[in-house]
Write a protein that holds these residues in place. Structure first.
Motif, PDB file in Angstrom:
ATOM      1  N   ASP A 114       0.830  -1.209   0.000  1.00  0.00           N
ATOM      2  CA  ASP A 114       0.000   0.000   0.000  1.00  0.00           C
ATOM      3  C   ASP A 114       0.862   1.256   0.000  1.00  0.00           C
ATOM      4  O   ASP A 114       0.508   2.269  -0.591  1.00  0.00           O
ATOM      5  N   THR A 115       1.985   1.184   0.726  1.00  0.00           N
ATOM      6  CA  THR A 115       2.809   2.393   0.835  1.00  0.00           C
ATOM      7  C   THR A 115       3.922   2.430  -0.211  1.00  0.00           C
ATOM      8  O   THR A 115       4.679   3.386  -0.261  1.00  0.00           O
ATOM      9  N   LEU A 116       4.038   1.382  -1.007  1.00  0.00           N
ATOM     10  CA  LEU A 116       5.080   1.350  -2.039  1.00  0.00           C
ATOM     11  C   LEU A 116       4.625   2.159  -3.252  1.00  0.00           C
ATOM     12  O   LEU A 116       3.565   1.890  -3.825  1.00  0.00           O
ATOM     13  N   ALA A 117       5.464   3.125  -3.619  1.00  0.00           N
ATOM     14  CA  ALA A 117       5.084   3.998  -4.737  1.00  0.00           C
ATOM     15  C   ALA A 117       5.541   3.384  -6.049  1.00  0.00           C
ATOM     16  O   ALA A 117       6.737   3.317  -6.309  1.00  0.00           O
ATOM     17  N   MET A 118       4.594   2.931  -6.824  1.00  0.00           N
ATOM     18  CA  MET A 118       4.897   2.457  -8.180  1.00  0.00           C
ATOM     19  C   MET A 118       3.596   2.337  -8.963  1.00  0.00           C
ATOM     20  O   MET A 118       2.516   2.470  -8.390  1.00  0.00           O
ATOM     21  N   THR A 157      20.033  -4.755  -8.485  1.00  0.00           N
ATOM     22  CA  THR A 157      21.191  -4.164  -9.163  1.00  0.00           C
ATOM     23  C   THR A 157      20.822  -2.802  -9.741  1.00  0.00           C
ATOM     24  O   THR A 157      19.666  -2.562 -10.082  1.00  0.00           O
ATOM     25  N   ASN A 158      21.829  -1.939  -9.824  1.00  0.00           N
ATOM     26  CA  ASN A 158      21.626  -0.665 -10.508  1.00  0.00           C
ATOM     27  C   ASN A 158      22.048  -0.769 -11.970  1.00  0.00           C
ATOM     28  O   ASN A 158      21.761   0.115 -12.762  1.00  0.00           O
ATOM     29  N   HIS A 159      22.766  -1.845 -12.308  1.00  0.00           N
ATOM     30  CA  HIS A 159      23.312  -1.974 -13.676  1.00  0.00           C
ATOM     31  C   HIS A 159      22.991  -3.353 -14.215  1.00  0.00           C
ATOM     32  O   HIS A 159      23.849  -4.239 -14.217  1.00  0.00           O
ATOM     33  N   THR A 210      13.649  10.395  -8.566  1.00  0.00           N
ATOM     34  CA  THR A 210      13.354   9.082  -7.981  1.00  0.00           C
ATOM     35  C   THR A 210      12.296   9.228  -6.888  1.00  0.00           C
ATOM     36  O   THR A 210      12.141  10.319  -6.312  1.00  0.00           O
ATOM     37  N   PRO A 211      11.596   8.145  -6.577  1.00  0.00           N
ATOM     38  CA  PRO A 211      10.650   8.212  -5.460  1.00  0.00           C
ATOM     39  C   PRO A 211      11.349   8.641  -4.172  1.00  0.00           C
ATOM     40  O   PRO A 211      10.752   9.344  -3.347  1.00  0.00           O
ATOM     41  N   ALA A 212      12.624   8.255  -4.023  1.00  0.00           N
ATOM     42  CA  ALA A 212      13.358   8.652  -2.811  1.00  0.00           C
ATOM     43  C   ALA A 212      13.484  10.170  -2.766  1.00  0.00           C
ATOM     44  O   ALA A 212      13.329  10.785  -1.700  1.00  0.00           O
ATOM     45  N   ASP A 213      13.739  10.812  -3.926  1.00  0.00           N
ATOM     46  CA  ASP A 213      13.863  12.276  -3.969  1.00  0.00           C
ATOM     47  C   ASP A 213      12.521  12.934  -3.636  1.00  0.00           C
ATOM     48  O   ASP A 213      12.461  13.894  -2.859  1.00  0.00           O
ATOM     49  N   PRO A 273      17.678   2.666 -11.133  1.00  0.00           N
ATOM     50  CA  PRO A 273      18.626   3.603 -10.520  1.00  0.00           C
ATOM     51  C   PRO A 273      18.503   3.611  -8.998  1.00  0.00           C
ATOM     52  O   PRO A 273      17.463   3.200  -8.467  1.00  0.00           O
ATOM     53  N   PRO A 274      19.527   4.104  -8.309  1.00  0.00           N
ATOM     54  CA  PRO A 274      19.458   4.180  -6.844  1.00  0.00           C
ATOM     55  C   PRO A 274      18.274   5.044  -6.410  1.00  0.00           C
ATOM     56  O   PRO A 274      17.986   6.061  -7.043  1.00  0.00           O
ATOM     57  N   GLY A 275      17.616   4.595  -5.363  1.00  0.00           N
ATOM     58  CA  GLY A 275      16.526   5.405  -4.800  1.00  0.00           C
ATOM     59  C   GLY A 275      15.183   5.179  -5.453  1.00  0.00           C
ATOM     60  O   GLY A 275      14.229   5.921  -5.205  1.00  0.00           O
ATOM     61  N   THR A 276      15.073   4.144  -6.283  1.00  0.00           N
ATOM     62  CA  THR A 276      13.780   3.895  -6.923  1.00  0.00           C
ATOM     63  C   THR A 276      12.960   2.872  -6.140  1.00  0.00           C
ATOM     64  O   THR A 276      11.853   2.524  -6.557  1.00  0.00           O
ATOM     65  N   GLY A 277      13.519   2.362  -5.033  1.00  0.00           N
ATOM     66  CA  GLY A 277      12.705   1.546  -4.125  1.00  0.00           C
ATOM     67  C   GLY A 277      12.929   0.047  -4.219  1.00  0.00           C
ATOM     68  O   GLY A 277      12.027  -0.727  -3.884  1.00  0.00           O
ATOM     69  N   LYS A 278      14.126  -0.375  -4.573  1.00  0.00           N
ATOM     70  CA  LYS A 278      14.361  -1.818  -4.692  1.00  0.00           C
ATOM     71  C   LYS A 278      14.331  -2.490  -3.301  1.00  0.00           C
ATOM     72  O   LYS A 278      13.658  -3.499  -3.117  1.00  0.00           O
ATOM     73  N   SER A 279      15.032  -1.873  -2.346  1.00  0.00           N
ATOM     74  CA  SER A 279      15.019  -2.448  -0.997  1.00  0.00           C
ATOM     75  C   SER A 279      13.625  -2.339  -0.392  1.00  0.00           C
ATOM     76  O   SER A 279      13.163  -3.247   0.320  1.00  0.00           O
ATOM     77  N   THR A 280      12.964  -1.229  -0.698  1.00  0.00           N
ATOM     78  CA  THR A 280      11.616  -1.030  -0.169  1.00  0.00           C
ATOM     79  C   THR A 280      10.681  -2.111  -0.695  1.00  0.00           C
ATOM     80  O   THR A 280       9.824  -2.615   0.040  1.00  0.00           O
ATOM     81  N   MET A 281      10.874  -2.465  -1.951  1.00  0.00           N
ATOM     82  CA  MET A 281      10.046  -3.520  -2.553  1.00  0.00           C
ATOM     83  C   MET A 281      10.260  -4.856  -1.825  1.00  0.00           C
ATOM     84  O   MET A 281       9.302  -5.596  -1.571  1.00  0.00           O
TER      85      MET A 281
HETATM   86  N1  LIG Z   1       8.972   3.161  -4.647  1.00  0.00           N
HETATM   87  C1  LIG Z   1       9.057   3.692  -3.435  1.00  0.00           C
HETATM   88  N2  LIG Z   1       7.997   3.764  -2.634  1.00  0.00           N
HETATM   89  C2  LIG Z   1       8.070   4.312  -1.431  1.00  0.00           C
HETATM   90  N3  LIG Z   1       9.197   4.815  -0.917  1.00  0.00           N
HETATM   91  C3  LIG Z   1      10.295   4.779  -1.667  1.00  0.00           C
HETATM   92  C4  LIG Z   1      10.284   4.200  -2.956  1.00  0.00           C
HETATM   93  N4  LIG Z   1      11.509   4.299  -3.468  1.00  0.00           N
HETATM   94  C5  LIG Z   1      12.262   4.885  -2.562  1.00  0.00           C
HETATM   95  N5  LIG Z   1      11.548   5.181  -1.458  1.00  0.00           N
HETATM   96  C6  LIG Z   1      12.055   5.858  -0.280  1.00  0.00           C
HETATM   97  O1  LIG Z   1      13.429   6.080  -0.489  1.00  0.00           O
HETATM   98  C7  LIG Z   1      14.239   5.390   0.431  1.00  0.00           C
HETATM   99  C8  LIG Z   1      15.370   4.688  -0.310  1.00  0.00           C
HETATM  100  O2  LIG Z   1      14.820   3.726  -1.178  1.00  0.00           O
HETATM  101  P1  LIG Z   1      15.473   2.290  -1.406  1.00  0.00           P
HETATM  102  O3  LIG Z   1      16.595   2.053  -0.455  1.00  0.00           O
HETATM  103  O4  LIG Z   1      14.394   1.285  -1.420  1.00  0.00           O
HETATM  104  O5  LIG Z   1      16.051   2.491  -2.870  1.00  0.00           O
HETATM  105  P2  LIG Z   1      16.971   1.494  -3.675  1.00  0.00           P
HETATM  106  O6  LIG Z   1      16.452   1.474  -5.049  1.00  0.00           O
HETATM  107  O7  LIG Z   1      17.079   0.204  -2.974  1.00  0.00           O
HETATM  108  O8  LIG Z   1      18.341   2.260  -3.640  1.00  0.00           O
HETATM  109  P3  LIG Z   1      19.810   1.640  -3.785  1.00  0.00           P
HETATM  110  O9  LIG Z   1      19.931   1.110  -5.177  1.00  0.00           O
HETATM  111  O10 LIG Z   1      20.687   2.810  -3.539  1.00  0.00           O
HETATM  112  O11 LIG Z   1      19.939   0.572  -2.739  1.00  0.00           O
HETATM  113  C9  LIG Z   1      13.332   4.417   1.123  1.00  0.00           C
HETATM  114  O12 LIG Z   1      13.638   4.332   2.485  1.00  0.00           O
HETATM  115  C10 LIG Z   1      11.950   4.982   0.939  1.00  0.00           C
HETATM  116  O13 LIG Z   1      11.632   5.824   2.014  1.00  0.00           O
END
Ligand SMILES: Nc1ncnc2c1ncn2[C@@H]1O[C@H](COP(=O)(O)OP(=O)(O)OP(=O)(O)O)[C@@H](O)[C@H]1O
Length: 612
Positions: free
Chosen positions: A241-245, A393-395, A452-455, A283-291
């Protein structure tokens, strides 16, 4: 006694019987009697009972009491040795499963006296029957009864029955007793008890506290005492629900996870190990770990985060795998950075030069691509079942195709920049709004700018921290997006200019190369035709205009020398040009190069004059 009394009441008849017995068996009885009495009276009786009477007694018992009972004992504490044996430590969990099952039945049924214990994991309570209480359960038309029996009672009864010393092993242990009619025996054994265990397992699983594991550094000499995994409780709040995509993509992923979780039979039927691989890239910050966190929360699975760089070799990697539990997600983040996995599958990697004291003492990882592939889908990977493997991965383009081919990484999920739909989720998360008059403006900007969603999340957080209301927060975001857009535009223009400059230089260099090529061809022609005029092609006059001046030299060897010298000079000049900026290059072309060539030509002319 009543029968004896009757016999005594009829002495005549008794004496007649006695006389008859003595007449027929008197002598042998007198001989055998003392022997039997001395050696085997009790054994003889038991044998006789087992052979002839037990069957009848049992029939009689069944008639009187047709109920069967099964006891489920609490397990003794796991011994220290057993706890150290990862594979052997899977002690019998039936009692816990039965208790969990009864816990849910008890709370629904009307047992009056219950016992409550804190669940081994999590904050829940386990309710069970108090001693002497029982609860009925219905299963496919059969009624069954559960009761809790204190161990002491059972032990005393058991010891009395077998004439043994009381066994103190049972101290403190408990027993759940199931009682049912003997005609339900097959139903109970084949269907009811497996049902109880399955249901109990589900309850235990739902009540447990989830864990996030990470692997400890291995040295290649691990012993049974080494802990392979360390863990913390996993309390990540992210959900789908809270994952932005994009919502459609999100639904697709959730459906895929559901299909995986609920299709145990399908995997069994098709002979596939019950596991699935997901590749998350972007790319970094697009939410891979969040997923990953959202997936774990959705499935209620544990997470095993594998740090490949501290695994010393393929063997240790396999051990890690064996010690994961089912219903888990195994992740390897930033797989492109983890190790150099681009080597041949079977080839051993060339050991890199040690960069730390740890590596100096042989601590560097020797995990190979082949080892990793086996980890994902070798024979061992099938043990335990119900596992998900996730790579991030980022690449993605830098990964070995073998690593991410379909079948290993079944679903490739691109995590991309923040679109409008993703933004709406973030607006709901951070500002608690579903719609706003400024949304179209945000959408317009998001279509222009890659953020990115992180930004975006960070922008909204900053606005929130600053105490902005919804309007101000969205205005702030729009400003940030515009700023980012302007920066991106400027950067793009600079990049285009640089690109153009590079292309100009390259085409100039190409022209130069063409000139040289033509020049060499012409020089060869000169040798054949002996015509110095033809040596000088007019179209390279920009750099070689001065060469025309020597057209009248007539000496082929001098011309060849000259050509060689010019060629070398131009090569040097070109090299220098390549090191210069665009402006400097043009200046050099205009001024330095012809001058240098003129000087050279002048030198050659002088030496020619000297020779003649
Ligand atoms: N899709 C998303 N939905 C909700 N929050 C997000 C999303 N993407 C990023 N964020 C926010 O940005 C922060 C960093 O995201 P995250 O670590 O998941 O990115 P990442 O793609 O895994 O980056 P990296 O490649 O640098 O590991 C998260 O803690 C979250 O708060």
């Amino acid at each position: 006694m009543a029968a004896g009394g009757t016999a005594l009441a009829k002495p005549g008849a008794a004496s007649q019987v006695w006389r008859w017995v003595m007449a027929n068996f008197g002598s042998s009885w007198f001989l055998l009697g003392p022997l039997l009495a001395a050696y085997a009276p009790r054994r003889l009786f038991q044998t006789y009972f087992n052979l002839f009477l037990r069957r009848h007694a049992r029939r009689l018992l069944n008639f009187v009491d047709p109920y069967v009972s099964i006891d489920f004992w609490d397990c003794p504490p796991v011994s220290r040795y057993a706890a150290l044996q990862p594979l052997a430590s899977a002690h019998d969990t039936t009692y816990e499963e039965v208790k969990a099952y009864l816990s849910s039945s008890c709370s629904e049924q009307d047992a009056r006296e219950l016992r409550a214990e804190g669940a081994k994991e999590g904050d829940g309570l386990v309710l069970s029957l108090n001693d002497g209480q029982d609860v009925a359960d219905e299963f496919r038309g059969a009624t069954l009864w559960w009761s809790s029996v204190p161990a002491d009672e059972l032990v005393v009864a058991h010891a009395a029955h077998h004439g043994q010393q009381q066994n103190t092993d049972h101290d403190g242990r408990r027993c759940q007793r199931l009682t049912f009619h003997r005609r339900h025996r097959r139903l109970v054994v084949d269907e009811y008890l497996p049902h109880v265990r399955r249901r109990g397992r589900d309850i235990l699983f739902a009540n447990r506290r989830r864990r996030l594991y990470t692997n400890n550094r291995t040295t290649g000499y691990s012993s049974a005492y080494d802990k392979t995994w360390s863990f913390v409780n996993f309390d990540h709040p992210t959900t789908f629900d809270t994952l932005a995509m994009d919502p459609d993509r999100k639904k697709e992923i959730m459906d895929d996870l559901d299909a995986f979780r609920n299709n145990r039979e399908f995997y069994r039927r098709t002979g596939k190990p019950w596991k699935r691989g997901y590749l998350l890239y972007g790319p970094p910050g697009t939410g891979k770990s969040t997923m990953i966190a959202a997936m774990a929360n959705y499935l209620n699975y544990d997470i095993y985060d594998v740090e490949l760089t501290v695994v010393s070799n393929n063997n240790d990697l396999r051990k890690l795998l064996i010690q994961t539990t089912s219903k888990s997600i195994i992740i390897i983040e930033d797989i492109d950075c983890s190790l150099d996995l681009t080597g041949k599958r079977d080839g051993k990697k060339k050991p890199a030069a040690p960069t730390s004291p740890y590596e100096l003492h042989g601590g560097g990882s020797e995990v190979t691509l082949s080892g990793l592939l086996n980890f994902i889908d070798g024979l061992w990977s099938a043990c335990g079942g119900e596992r998900i493997v996730v790579f991030t991965t980022n690449h993605v383009d830098q990964l070995d195709p073998a690593l991410i081919r379909r079948g290993r990484m079944d679903m490739h999920i691109e995590m991309s920049y923040c679109g409008f739909e993703a933004f709406k989720t973030l607006a709901k998360n951070y500002l608690d709004i579903h719609a706003h008059r400024l949304f179209p403006a945000v959408e317009e900007q998001l279509n222009e700018v890659e953020l990115t969603p992180a930004d975006v999340a960070e922008c909204l957080m900053t606005a929130k921290r600053a105490g902005y209301g919804e309007d101000a927060a969205l205005e702030f975001l729009i400003q940030e997006l515009k700023k980012k857009g302007a920066e991106t535009k400027a950067a793009a223009e600079a990049a285009a200019a640089a690109e153009e400059a590079v292309q100009t230089n390259e085409s100039e260099a190409d022209n130069d190369d063409d000139d040289e090529y033509e020049y060499e061809e012409d020089a060869e022609d000169v040798e054949e035709e002996d015509d110095p005029e033809s040596v000088i092609p007019a179209d390279i006059s920009k750099y070689l205009v001065a060469v025309n001046n020597i057209a009248g030299l007539g000496d082929l060897s001098s011309i060849k020398d000259l050509l060689g010298d010019i060629k070398k000079k131009r090569a040097d000049a070109k090299e220098e040009l390549q090191k210069m900026g665009t402006g400097a290059k043009e200046a050099a072309v205009e001024a330095n190069l012809p001058k240098t060539e003129n000087n050279e030509i002048e030198d050659v002319r002088k030496s020619k004059d000297a020779r003649t």
